[in-house]
Design an enzyme around this catalytic site. Sequence first.
Site, mmCIF file in Angstrom:
data_model
loop_
_atom_site.group_PDB
_atom_site.id
_atom_site.type_symbol
_atom_site.label_atom_id
_atom_site.label_comp_id
_atom_site.label_asym_id
_atom_site.label_seq_id
_atom_site.Cartn_x
_atom_site.Cartn_y
_atom_site.Cartn_z
ATOM 1 N N LYS A 4 0.832 -1.211 0.000
ATOM 2 C CA LYS A 4 0.000 0.000 0.000
ATOM 3 C C LYS A 4 0.873 1.270 0.000
ATOM 4 O O LYS A 4 0.590 2.209 -0.725
ATOM 5 C CB LYS A 4 -0.920 0.039 1.238
ATOM 6 C CG LYS A 4 -1.909 -1.098 1.305
ATOM 7 C CD LYS A 4 -2.895 -0.905 2.439
ATOM 8 C CE LYS A 4 -2.277 -0.907 3.833
ATOM 9 N NZ LYS A 4 -1.693 -2.196 4.245
ATOM 10 N N ARG A 56 -9.050 0.516 9.356
ATOM 11 C CA ARG A 56 -8.619 -0.872 9.519
ATOM 12 C C ARG A 56 -9.680 -1.691 10.258
ATOM 13 O O ARG A 56 -9.495 -2.884 10.472
ATOM 14 C CB ARG A 56 -7.332 -0.891 10.329
ATOM 15 C CG ARG A 56 -6.104 -1.306 9.505
ATOM 16 C CD ARG A 56 -4.936 -1.101 10.414
ATOM 17 N NE ARG A 56 -3.764 -1.841 10.098
ATOM 18 C CZ ARG A 56 -2.660 -1.285 9.603
ATOM 19 N NH1 ARG A 56 -2.626 -0.022 9.268
ATOM 20 N NH2 ARG A 56 -1.586 -2.018 9.436
ATOM 21 N N ARG A 62 12.018 -7.573 5.042
ATOM 22 C CA ARG A 62 12.035 -6.114 4.882
ATOM 23 C C ARG A 62 12.996 -5.449 5.873
ATOM 24 O O ARG A 62 13.108 -5.860 7.018
ATOM 25 C CB ARG A 62 10.614 -5.575 5.118
ATOM 26 C CG ARG A 62 10.538 -4.064 5.041
ATOM 27 C CD ARG A 62 9.137 -3.589 4.863
ATOM 28 N NE ARG A 62 8.317 -3.730 6.061
ATOM 29 C CZ ARG A 62 7.076 -3.266 6.155
ATOM 30 N NH1 ARG A 62 6.507 -2.680 5.123
ATOM 31 N NH2 ARG A 62 6.387 -3.428 7.270
ATOM 32 N N ARG A 86 11.939 -3.821 11.343
ATOM 33 C CA ARG A 86 10.905 -3.312 12.247
ATOM 34 C C ARG A 86 10.555 -4.411 13.243
ATOM 35 O O ARG A 86 10.503 -5.581 12.881
ATOM 36 C CB ARG A 86 9.648 -2.954 11.438
ATOM 37 C CG ARG A 86 9.585 -1.517 11.021
ATOM 38 C CD ARG A 86 8.489 -1.245 10.028
ATOM 39 N NE ARG A 86 7.150 -1.656 10.435
ATOM 40 C CZ ARG A 86 6.045 -1.348 9.763
ATOM 41 N NH1 ARG A 86 6.130 -0.631 8.663
ATOM 42 N NH2 ARG A 86 4.864 -1.753 10.157
ATOM 43 N N ARG A 88 -0.217 -10.136 12.917
ATOM 44 C CA ARG A 88 -0.766 -9.008 12.133
ATOM 45 C C ARG A 88 -1.686 -9.528 11.029
ATOM 46 O O ARG A 88 -2.709 -8.915 10.727
ATOM 47 C CB ARG A 88 0.379 -8.184 11.522
ATOM 48 C CG ARG A 88 1.155 -7.403 12.565
ATOM 49 C CD ARG A 88 2.474 -6.910 12.037
ATOM 50 N NE ARG A 88 2.340 -5.822 11.076
ATOM 51 C CZ ARG A 88 3.316 -5.450 10.259
ATOM 52 N NH1 ARG A 88 4.475 -6.070 10.268
ATOM 53 N NH2 ARG A 88 3.127 -4.450 9.435
HETATM 54 P P1 AMP Z 1 1.336 -0.148 9.283
HETATM 55 O O1 AMP Z 1 2.644 0.510 9.060
HETATM 56 O O2 AMP Z 1 0.215 0.489 8.509
HETATM 57 O O3 AMP Z 1 1.395 -1.648 9.072
HETATM 58 O O4 AMP Z 1 0.958 0.083 10.827
HETATM 59 C C1 AMP Z 1 1.803 -0.370 11.863
HETATM 60 C C2 AMP Z 1 1.013 -0.568 13.137
HETATM 61 O O5 AMP Z 1 0.410 0.683 13.521
HETATM 62 C C3 AMP Z 1 -0.151 -1.544 13.041
HETATM 63 O O6 AMP Z 1 0.248 -2.892 13.181
HETATM 64 C C4 AMP Z 1 -1.028 -1.061 14.187
HETATM 65 O O7 AMP Z 1 -0.515 -1.456 15.428
HETATM 66 C C5 AMP Z 1 -0.879 0.444 14.093
HETATM 67 N N1 AMP Z 1 -1.896 1.051 13.193
HETATM 68 C C6 AMP Z 1 -1.693 1.692 12.011
HETATM 69 N N2 AMP Z 1 -2.844 2.101 11.468
HETATM 70 C C7 AMP Z 1 -3.831 1.697 12.317
HETATM 71 C C8 AMP Z 1 -5.257 1.792 12.315
HETATM 72 N N3 AMP Z 1 -5.924 2.393 11.314
HETATM 73 N N4 AMP Z 1 -5.928 1.259 13.365
HETATM 74 C C9 AMP Z 1 -5.289 0.677 14.394
HETATM 75 N N5 AMP Z 1 -3.962 0.528 14.448
HETATM 76 C C10 AMP Z 1 -3.216 1.029 13.428
#
Ligand code: AMP
Length: 210
Positions: free
Chosen positions: A13, A88, A123, A156, A167
């Site tokens: 994304k 999400r 990654r 990460r 996840r």
């Molecule tokens: P991402 O980089 O988008 O994979 O986000 C990393 C982490 O941030 C996720 O695994 C969640 O813990 C948190 N996070 C990001 N966006 C959201 C969201 N819209 N709702 C809840 N948690 C989020």
Amino acid sequence: MNLILLGAPGAGKGTQAEVICDHLHIPTISTGNVLREALKNGTQLGLKAKSFMDSGALVPDDVVIGIIKERLGEDDCKNGFILDGFPRTVPQAEALDEMGVVIDKVIDIEVADEKIMQRLSGRRVCQDCGASYHVDYKPSQTEGVCDKCGGKTVQRKDDHPDTIKDRLHVYHEQTEPLKDYYAKTGKLTIVEGQEEVSDTSALVLKALEA
Ligand code: AMP
């Protein structure tokens, strides 16, 4: 144009958001990036989010809804925006509707779980500029050093295999229902993630024109 990018973590994304951003000149709002920045800066928000993020769980809805509310109110969002990683959960999508935000298109990038596992476990990201690499598919020229800024590249915490599994579980349980939510509005386009990033981008740009 107001866009949502849906898809599992690691579906690409963020990369596609950059492509759309170059094409349409609208900002990307990534809740993950906002939260990681808060974590790095040791803010109240970062402290609140840390344990959820480290374990691969979702940060509570009210926290991320608050971030989005504030961010969408900024001037650069007036001509459109790309939401990457938000919503999400169904309550987050409902909150967006309640804010009166009209979404024009939702693009869901589909990638099989096994592929996600491969992508995320390999990654590496630059801890200074956020540039992304992969140990097999896109290694940095010098291992551990960012090609772009010379910063240190690291894995990460949430890209460790056990956390990736969590996840993905969270994605299937809580985020995937959004496909139905947006299919009902007639705004959803599904794009199959391709081996080559540029091939996925071509499909994404085509979806924008449809
Ligand atoms: P991402 O980089 O988008 O994979 O986000 C990393 C982490 O941030 C996720 O695994 C969640 O813990 C948190 N996070 C990001 N966006 C959201 C969201 N819209 N709702 C809840 N948690 C989020």
